[in-house]
Design an enzyme around this catalytic site. Sequence first.
Site, PDB file in Angstrom:
ATOM      1  N   SER A 144     -16.626  90.327  13.358  1.00 21.33           N
ATOM      2  CA  SER A 144     -17.012  91.409  12.444  1.00 21.33           C
ATOM      3  C   SER A 144     -18.073  92.263  13.133  1.00 21.33           C
ATOM      4  CB  SER A 144     -17.604  90.791  11.172  1.00 21.33           C
ATOM      5  OG  SER A 144     -18.204  91.777  10.357  1.00 21.33           O
ATOM      6  N   TYR A 157     -22.949  85.282   6.140  1.00 21.41           N
ATOM      7  CA  TYR A 157     -21.725  85.851   6.733  1.00 21.41           C
ATOM      8  C   TYR A 157     -21.986  86.253   8.183  1.00 21.41           C
ATOM      9  CZ  TYR A 157     -17.646  88.930   7.282  1.00 21.41           C
ATOM     10  OH  TYR A 157     -16.491  89.527   7.736  1.00 21.41           O
TER      11      TYR A 157
HETATM   12  N1  LIG Z   1     -12.162  93.716   5.485  1.00 19.14           N
HETATM   13  C1  LIG Z   1     -13.224  93.942   6.244  1.00 19.14           C
HETATM   14  O1  LIG Z   1     -13.954  94.931   6.055  1.00 19.14           O
HETATM   15  C2  LIG Z   1     -13.546  93.015   7.366  1.00 19.14           C
HETATM   16  C3  LIG Z   1     -14.532  93.440   8.267  1.00 19.14           C
HETATM   17  C4  LIG Z   1     -14.864  92.614   9.324  1.00 19.14           C
HETATM   18  C5  LIG Z   1     -14.255  91.396   9.473  1.00 19.14           C
HETATM   19  N2  LIG Z   1     -13.314  90.975   8.591  1.00 19.14           N
HETATM   20  C6  LIG Z   1     -12.709  89.652   8.812  1.00 19.14           C
HETATM   21  O2  LIG Z   1     -11.305  89.799   8.900  1.00 19.14           O
HETATM   22  C7  LIG Z   1     -10.698  88.558   8.507  1.00 19.14           C
HETATM   23  C8  LIG Z   1      -9.611  88.855   7.491  1.00 19.14           C
HETATM   24  O3  LIG Z   1     -10.198  89.439   6.351  1.00 19.14           O
HETATM   25  P1  LIG Z   1      -9.468  90.499   5.422  1.00 19.14           P
HETATM   26  O4  LIG Z   1     -10.389  91.633   5.254  1.00 19.14           O
HETATM   27  O5  LIG Z   1      -8.091  90.723   5.880  1.00 19.14           O
HETATM   28  O6  LIG Z   1      -9.522  89.700   4.034  1.00 19.14           O
HETATM   29  P2  LIG Z   1      -8.371  89.215   3.025  1.00 19.14           P
HETATM   30  O7  LIG Z   1      -9.102  88.591   1.900  1.00 19.14           O
HETATM   31  O8  LIG Z   1      -7.423  90.332   2.761  1.00 19.14           O
HETATM   32  O9  LIG Z   1      -7.618  88.112   3.893  1.00 19.14           O
HETATM   33  C9  LIG Z   1      -8.199  86.862   4.211  1.00 19.14           C
HETATM   34  C10 LIG Z   1      -7.115  85.805   4.098  1.00 19.14           C
HETATM   35  O10 LIG Z   1      -7.715  84.537   4.460  1.00 19.14           O
HETATM   36  C11 LIG Z   1      -7.255  83.587   3.518  1.00 19.14           C
HETATM   37  N3  LIG Z   1      -8.193  82.451   3.429  1.00 19.14           N
HETATM   38  C12 LIG Z   1      -9.408  82.417   2.812  1.00 19.14           C
HETATM   39  N4  LIG Z   1      -9.916  81.193   2.886  1.00 19.14           N
HETATM   40  C13 LIG Z   1      -9.016  80.438   3.563  1.00 19.14           C
HETATM   41  C14 LIG Z   1      -8.992  79.077   3.944  1.00 19.14           C
HETATM   42  N5  LIG Z   1      -9.984  78.237   3.634  1.00 19.14           N
HETATM   43  N6  LIG Z   1      -7.915  78.613   4.619  1.00 19.14           N
HETATM   44  C15 LIG Z   1      -6.880  79.452   4.911  1.00 19.14           C
HETATM   45  N7  LIG Z   1      -6.847  80.738   4.564  1.00 19.14           N
HETATM   46  C16 LIG Z   1      -7.921  81.223   3.902  1.00 19.14           C
HETATM   47  C17 LIG Z   1      -7.168  84.328   2.194  1.00 19.14           C
HETATM   48  O11 LIG Z   1      -6.343  83.657   1.254  1.00 19.14           O
HETATM   49  C18 LIG Z   1      -6.592  85.653   2.656  1.00 19.14           C
HETATM   50  O12 LIG Z   1      -5.183  85.645   2.635  1.00 19.14           O
HETATM   51  C19 LIG Z   1     -11.829  87.683   7.984  1.00 19.14           C
HETATM   52  O13 LIG Z   1     -12.227  86.773   8.997  1.00 19.14           O
HETATM   53  C20 LIG Z   1     -12.946  88.666   7.693  1.00 19.14           C
HETATM   54  O14 LIG Z   1     -14.222  88.097   7.763  1.00 19.14           O
HETATM   55  C21 LIG Z   1     -12.942  91.769   7.543  1.00 19.14           C
END
Ligand SMILES: NC(=O)c1ccc[n+]([C@@H]2O[C@H](COP(=O)([O-])OP(=O)(O)OC[C@H]3O[C@@H](n4cnc5c(N)ncnc54)[C@H](O)[C@@H]3O)[C@@H](O)[C@H]2O)c1
Length: 279
Positions: A144, A157
């Site tokens: 991130s 986080y």
């Molecule tokens: N959306 C943002 O702005 C953003 C920014 C930086 C980093 N990220 C990172 O990107 C990655 C994906 O996030 P996203 O934004 O697509 O979110 P999202 O919520 O759309 O997707 C995350 C997925 O991970 C799954 N998940 C959660 N806990 C879990 C577990 N214990 N075991 C297996 N699966 C699990 C959820 O069910 C979901 O399908 C994450 O690591 C998040 O920290 C997101």
Amino acid sequence: MDISNMTGKAALVTGAASGIGRETALALARRGADLAICDINQKALTEVAKEIEATGRKVIQRRVDVAKAEDMAAFAEAVHAEVAAVDVLVNNAGVGLGGGFLHTGLEDWNWVVGINLWGVVYGCHYFLPPMVERGSGHVVNIASAAGLVATEALCAYSTTKFAVVGLSESLRDELANYGIGVTAVCPGIINTPITQSSRMVGPMATDDNRAEIVSAYQRRNYGPERVAANILKAIEKNRAVAPVSPEAWWMYYMKRFFPGSMGRLVHTLSARERRRRGL
Ligand SMILES: NC(=O)c1ccc[n+]([C@@H]2O[C@H](COP(=O)([O-])OP(=O)(O)OC[C@H]3O[C@@H](n4cnc5c(N)ncnc54)[C@H](O)[C@@H]3O)[C@@H](O)[C@H]2O)c1
């Protein structure tokens, strides 16, 4: 790695039921890769598996809690019964936690560290050794921009995401000896359902605050498919760190070249936020 035609290659994506994971799994399938996908949300995962199959690719799907070693071990066994080693490993599953240290309880720490850090460690532990034995492949760890710059609002986080950046850097050094590339991806503000599922603690834990965050991410409207496209590029170019959105790039350069100014700016913004909340 040549990603123009991934026919005959196998890619694995954790947290593939939604957002960045879903789009990355689909982008890899469209390039010809067969997929192994997992998520804690079985229903949504099955829908993504159907979409992958519709591209003509094979898919192994399994409900897995990435924070549980036994789940990841069983998933690895199922995947390695089909392929000797995956070619691309995307440790993506993650959750958000908004709040400062003084409001973050130990159960919240366990939850976010379990998924965001141990999930990546387990992914590497169970899927890397066969890749090393074969001597090729690429690991993508989704960190991130909060893994580059830490603020009061995202204490736990950020802690996990800094750790993912550090783990990726160390792995990159080690795995270069085995022909394996490693990238830490720092997306930025991406419009996914993570804003709905994130935990909020302390003064941030209000309905108004969540509504504000959801609305800000929606207005920013930077979609997860753009992150997926950048992930493919990062694999192709074997990038060490891949900031994605313009704000992630800005944070990356500011932290690298003007760390003092960045620290002062973060503190000014945090102080303004505290005043706004009457703290
Ligand atoms: N959306 C943002 O702005 C953003 C920014 C930086 C980093 N990220 C990172 O990107 C990655 C994906 O996030 P996203 O934004 O697509 O979110 P999202 O919520 O759309 O997707 C995350 C997925 O991970 C799954 N998940 C959660 N806990 C879990 C577990 N214990 N075991 C297996 N699966 C699990 C959820 O069910 C979901 O399908 C994450 O690591 C998040 O920290 C997101």
